[in-house]
Design a protein around this motif. Structure first.
Motif, PDB file in Angstrom:
ATOM      1  N   UNK A   2      -3.846   1.989   5.108  1.00 54.16           N
ATOM      2  CA  UNK A   2      -2.686   1.178   5.479  1.00 54.16           C
ATOM      3  C   UNK A   2      -2.960   0.360   6.737  1.00 54.16           C
ATOM      4  N   UNK A   3      -3.703   0.962   7.672  1.00 54.62           N
ATOM      5  CA  UNK A   3      -3.972   0.253   8.929  1.00 54.62           C
ATOM      6  C   UNK A   3      -4.656  -1.083   8.658  1.00 54.62           C
ATOM      7  N   UNK A   4      -5.537  -1.105   7.670  1.00 53.09           N
ATOM      8  CA  UNK A   4      -6.178  -2.394   7.384  1.00 53.09           C
ATOM      9  C   UNK A   4      -5.396  -3.221   6.355  1.00 53.09           C
ATOM     10  N   UNK A   5      -5.168  -2.629   5.189  1.00 52.46           N
ATOM     11  CA  UNK A   5      -4.573  -3.437   4.110  1.00 52.46           C
ATOM     12  C   UNK A   5      -3.096  -3.755   4.342  1.00 52.46           C
ATOM     13  N   UNK A   6      -2.406  -2.864   5.008  1.00 54.93           N
ATOM     14  CA  UNK A   6      -0.992  -3.123   5.292  1.00 54.93           C
ATOM     15  C   UNK A   6      -0.806  -3.887   6.592  1.00 54.93           C
ATOM     16  N   UNK A   7      -1.327  -3.323   7.673  1.00 56.34           N
ATOM     17  CA  UNK A   7      -1.065  -3.941   8.982  1.00 56.34           C
ATOM     18  C   UNK A   7      -1.863  -5.226   9.185  1.00 56.34           C
ATOM     19  N   UNK A   8      -3.177  -5.137   9.024  1.00 54.68           N
ATOM     20  CA  UNK A   8      -3.991  -6.313   9.333  1.00 54.68           C
ATOM     21  C   UNK A   8      -3.774  -7.416   8.303  1.00 54.68           C
ATOM     22  N   UNK A   9      -3.882  -7.083   7.028  1.00 53.82           N
ATOM     23  CA  UNK A   9      -3.840  -8.150   6.022  1.00 53.82           C
ATOM     24  C   UNK A   9      -2.433  -8.652   5.729  1.00 53.82           C
ATOM     25  N   UNK A  10      -1.423  -7.840   5.992  1.00 59.21           N
ATOM     26  CA  UNK A  10      -0.071  -8.300   5.681  1.00 59.21           C
ATOM     27  C   UNK A  10       0.845  -8.357   6.879  1.00 59.21           C
ATOM     28  N   UNK A  11       0.450  -7.701   7.941  1.00 63.22           N
ATOM     29  CA  UNK A  11       1.325  -7.661   9.104  1.00 63.22           C
ATOM     30  C   UNK A  11       2.456  -6.664   8.964  1.00 63.22           C
ATOM     31  N   UNK A  12       2.415  -5.814   7.942  1.00 63.18           N
ATOM     32  CA  UNK A  12       3.475  -4.829   7.738  1.00 63.18           C
ATOM     33  C   UNK A  12       3.299  -3.656   8.701  1.00 63.18           C
ATOM     34  N   UNK A  13       4.297  -3.369   9.524  1.00 64.76           N
ATOM     35  CA  UNK A  13       4.092  -2.332  10.535  1.00 64.76           C
ATOM     36  C   UNK A  13       4.148  -0.895  10.025  1.00 64.76           C
ATOM     37  N   UNK A  14       4.876  -0.649   8.953  1.00 65.16           N
ATOM     38  CA  UNK A  14       5.131   0.744   8.601  1.00 65.16           C
ATOM     39  C   UNK A  14       4.791   1.068   7.154  1.00 65.16           C
ATOM     40  N   UNK A  15       4.116   2.170   6.978  1.00 61.35           N
ATOM     41  CA  UNK A  15       3.778   2.629   5.630  1.00 61.35           C
ATOM     42  C   UNK A  15       5.045   3.047   4.899  1.00 61.35           C
ATOM     43  N   UNK A  16       5.138   2.726   3.635  1.00 57.57           N
ATOM     44  CA  UNK A  16       6.335   3.054   2.875  1.00 57.57           C
ATOM     45  C   UNK A  16       6.420   4.556   2.619  1.00 57.57           C
ATOM     46  N   UNK A  17       7.652   5.009   2.478  1.00 55.34           N
ATOM     47  CA  UNK A  17       7.881   6.436   2.280  1.00 55.34           C
ATOM     48  C   UNK A  17       7.122   6.935   1.049  1.00 55.34           C
ATOM     49  N   UNK A  18       6.735   8.184   1.117  1.00 56.55           N
ATOM     50  CA  UNK A  18       5.939   8.757   0.033  1.00 56.55           C
ATOM     51  C   UNK A  18       6.635   8.629  -1.329  1.00 56.55           C
ATOM     52  N   UNK A  19       7.933   8.908  -1.363  1.00 59.18           N
ATOM     53  CA  UNK A  19       8.623   8.872  -2.664  1.00 59.18           C
ATOM     54  C   UNK A  19       8.625   7.471  -3.254  1.00 59.18           C
ATOM     55  N   UNK A  20       8.646   6.473  -2.375  1.00 59.16           N
ATOM     56  CA  UNK A  20       8.613   5.101  -2.891  1.00 59.16           C
ATOM     57  C   UNK A  20       7.240   4.796  -3.485  1.00 59.16           C
ATOM     58  N   UNK A  21       6.214   5.248  -2.767  1.00 62.06           N
ATOM     59  CA  UNK A  21       4.864   5.021  -3.289  1.00 62.06           C
ATOM     60  C   UNK A  21       4.660   5.799  -4.582  1.00 62.06           C
ATOM     61  N   UNK A  22       5.201   6.995  -4.628  1.00 56.59           N
ATOM     62  CA  UNK A  22       5.056   7.828  -5.833  1.00 56.59           C
ATOM     63  C   UNK A  22       5.756   7.167  -7.027  1.00 56.59           C
TER      64      UNK A  22
END
Ligand SMILES: [Zn+2]
Length: 728
Positions: free
Chosen positions: A381-401
């Motif tokens: 997430x640190x790379x693909x979420x934060x760096x590439x998208x600028x998204x600060x927070x990982x989505x909740x586990x249940x949402x990802x599931x």
């Protein structure tokens, strides 16, 4: 023929959220149960394009995001900023109040009506999946697989306990590679059906190559295997090759990410290896075709025999490769990017075996990071979420599931969704809307000044044979061969990828199945399948804010009507014009038709090249051309259909807005979106759709928009009549 790079992406939704959880969205288009397999683990560059290109973003968002500002005068057309002049800032006029007060949830790269609907659907899907689990479904049933897939992903404790042991067979396999033939076998055995040129327009795979099994573009009676370039850890070659400081910074971060993943996997020479792996990816990127080249159908439709592949792309032992891929009997392949395939094959023999083994080990871990222990998920997430998208927070586990389950078991979950949320009455009313839009296209084709009479006849034949599929497939896909094991999130993800691959490969030699969908019913999206001459409108997009039988027709035509029109028009855009009514790649236009179309296209390219959200980066008019054409055509057809529906009577005024104002506002509001800067860059670089705020400006090409909002010469958005693009 149009001698311009064509573009694809036929879905309505433009972006794909990140690879993470994006299953639902990640290009699923193809990834879904449809044509190519799902790779549940695939790293889709987060924002990938799909069909309509509505850029929606990830699945879900947190619940507390304000939906609408209170500034708007009208309850139906809320969130406006009436202090702005429509002719100066139309997107702001229609959406300014909402833009001021709403926030992007911390776990998303962008937010808007699409994301809101996705969010609602996600909640529903998650409830459905949990209900199924409680009902204790019979062993080996689809419902049981859904429940167990979800539960295994949620079982973080067990994932921690397993640690890296789940990857040990893969590591052993890589360690045992002792020569180039063994390397070829490993690569072949890991080939997956994770790309799609025409439907989902998923051009990205982390594997060195990707396979797409689809209807042959020259012979509509059979399937062909298409071979595509891959092998990069970042979304596109531009990330490796563009000179700007932002890109250089992203590259430095990516190098650090490779090292971090290797370190987490227990490698003592992580930093050193990361440099070399990055160096190899840089060489792969240099061999890659550009996005615009990859989207050019005529350029890609190269039928090569197995022997030709070996002689023209030496370096890889193709015999070993295809044997291991289960395609040893296949004699012909469609080599989509011949230069890239040559370049990558040459690197296979030109670089050391040790380097390749390091590269494979890194990608094996990177690819599976979402189903590994928490430290991997966080680095991912640190790379693909934060760096590439600028998204600060990982989505909740249940949402990802939920997203993963919905992606991996797309149709079983879709069946549950449709039963609960897609009543027959909705299906019937959408079918009527689609019918009205088709009628509008017919009217517009008849009225075209520039098209030769014989071409009009063919265009109408194509319209008449268009296979419009609404809600869900007539025939559901068979999942009986897929094994889902309780408590094995990693193995389940691997088996889903393999199941999808084997299912696609098994299509070769079989008759074409026109009933097959490339999207799942629960996707908030829509898609045109050019070679199938078909449209999929999944159940999940056929609801508010896109469609609501209780609100004025003007709004439905301005929103879902424009979406439907967009998809229909892909059958007639620069790429659709290449496929005849049978889906055969064949010119059916006269040279004069093309000349007009080309001139209009050039104007539209110029229009979009002029949108420049960053000092160093403008929208790419060529890369987004097909989608922009579809937006112009779709909006025009929806406008005609809206007026047809009035049958000459004036539209009722609502909250002080005329019928035309309602129609155009509804359109601009369906493109309402806030997006993070990094995500916006990614869309511009790696997506076939223009960012939402510019898609809303499609209205500039419709003559009727000008009097509706009193837009005058001298205002920023005013286009003199000859500069307005009228295609259909
Ligand atoms: Zn599209």
């Amino acid at each position: 023929m149009l001698d311009m790079p064509t573009f694809s992406t036929h879905s309505i939704n433009g972006h794909r959220p990140n690879r993470y959880e994006q299953f639902l969205s990640c290009h699923n288009n193809n990834v879904y149960p449809g044509t190519s397999g799902v790779q549940s683990m695939q790293r889709c560059p987060r924002l990938q394009s799909t069909a309509l290109g509505l850029v929606f973003i990830a699945l879900s968002a947190s619940a507390q995001t304000p939906r609408q500002s209170t500034e708007a005068a009208s309850p139906l057309f809320g969130g406006m900023d009436p202090s702005l002049a429509p002719g100066v800032d139309y997107f702001g006029y229609a959406n300014g109040g909402w833009l001021k007060t709403s926030k992007i949830p911390p776990d998303l790269p962008s937010y808007g009506p699409f994301a809101q609907l996705v969010e609602l659907n996600e909640k529903r899907l998650s409830d459905l999946i949990r209900d199924i689990a409680r009902s204790n479904p019979p062993a080996a049933s689809d419902e049981r697989k859904v429940a167990e897939f979800y539960a295994s992903y949620m079982d973080e404790k067990r994932i921690e306990t397993h640690g890296l042991s789940v990857l040990e067979p893969t590591f052993r396999h890589i360690a045992a590679i002792s020569d180039r033939a063994a390397l070829a076998r490993y690569l072949g055995a890991t080939l997956r059906a994770d790309v799609d040129v025409l439907n989902a327009t998923k051009l990205y795979t982390e594997n060195l190559f990707g396979l797409w099994v689809a209807k042959d573009l020259d012979d509509p009676t059979r399937y062909s295997p298409f071979l595509l370039q891959g092998g990069l850890g970042m979304p596109d070659r531009d990330y490796y090759l563009k000179a700007s400081p932002q890109m250089a910074e992203t590259r430095a971060r990516y190098r650090a990410h490779i090292a971090a993943i290797l370190r987490l996997a227990g490698d003592s020479q992580a930093a050193q290896k990361a440099d070399r792996i990055f160096g190899l990816e840089l060489l792969i990127a240099r061999a890659h075709a550009t996005r615009a080249q990859s989207e050019d159908v005529r350029r890609g439709d190269n039928h090569w025999s197995k022997d030709r592949l070996q002689s023209e792309a030496p370096g890889l032992d193709w015999d070993q490769y295809w044997q291991a891929a289960g395609l040893g009997q296949q004699n012909e392949f469609v080599v989509w990017q011949p230069d890239a395939v040559r370049g990558i094959a040459a690197l296979i023999s030109g670089q050391s075996l040790e380097l390749w083994k390091d590269y494979l080990k890194y990608h094996a871990v990177n690819h599976m990071a979402p189903v590994l222990p928490k430290r991997f998920v966080q680095e991912d997430f640190a790379f693909y979420g934060k760096v590439l998208e600028g998204t600060p927070q990982l989505r909740a586990r249940w949402k990802r599931a939920t997203e993963r389950t919905s992606h991996a078991l797309g149709e079983p979950v879709g069946k549950l969704y449709v039963q609960a949320y897609f009543p027959p009455a909705t299906k019937a009313s959408i079918e009527e809307l689609v019918h009205n839009l088709l009628k509008a296209f017919e009217i517009r084709i008849d009225a075209l000044q520039w098209m030769a009479p014989e071409t009009k006849i063919r265009a109408k034949a194509k319209l008449a044979t268009l296979n419009v599929q609404v809600g869900y497939p007539d025939r559901w896909r068979d999942y009986s061969a897929l094994q889902i094991a309780p408590g094995d999130a990693f193995g389940n993800a691997q088996r889903v990828e393999l199941f999808d691959y084997q299912r696609d490969v098994a299509k070769l030699g079989r008759p074409i199945d026109r009933s097959e969908w490339v999207m799942t019913p629960q996707m908030v999206n829509a898609v045109n399948l050019p070679a199938m001459n078909a449209l999929n409108f999944p159940a999940a997009i056929l609801q508010p804010p896109f469609f609501d039988p209780k609100r004025p027709d003007s709004m439905n035509y301005g929103s879902i009507g424009a979406v439907i029109g967009h998809e229909i028009s892909h059958s007639f855009d620069d790429q659709g014009a290449l496929f005849d009514a049978q889906g055969r790649l064949q010119d059916w236009w006269t040279p004069q038709d093309y000349a007009h179309f080309k001139a209009s296209s050039e104007q539209l390219v110029k229009q979009f090249d002029g949108y420049r959200p960053f000092p160093d980066l403008a929208v790419n008019g060529m890369q987004t051309l097909s989608e922009n054409i579809a937006d112009v055509a779709g909006l025009a057809a929806a406008y005609t259909a809206f007026h047809q529906s009035l049958a000459g009577a004036p539209a009722p005024t609502i909250d002080g807005f005329t019928g035309d104002q309602q129609f155009f506002l509804s359109f601009a509001q369906s493109w309402r979106e806030k997006i993070r800067k990094a995500a916006l860059r990614q869309i511009i670089l790696a997506n076939g759709h223009a960012p939402a705020q510019y898609r809303a400006l499609t209205v500039r090409n419709l003559d009727e928009w000008y009097p509706a909002f009193d837009v005058k010469p001298g205002q920023t958005l005013y286009l003199p009549p000859p500069d307005r693009v009228h295609m259909w």
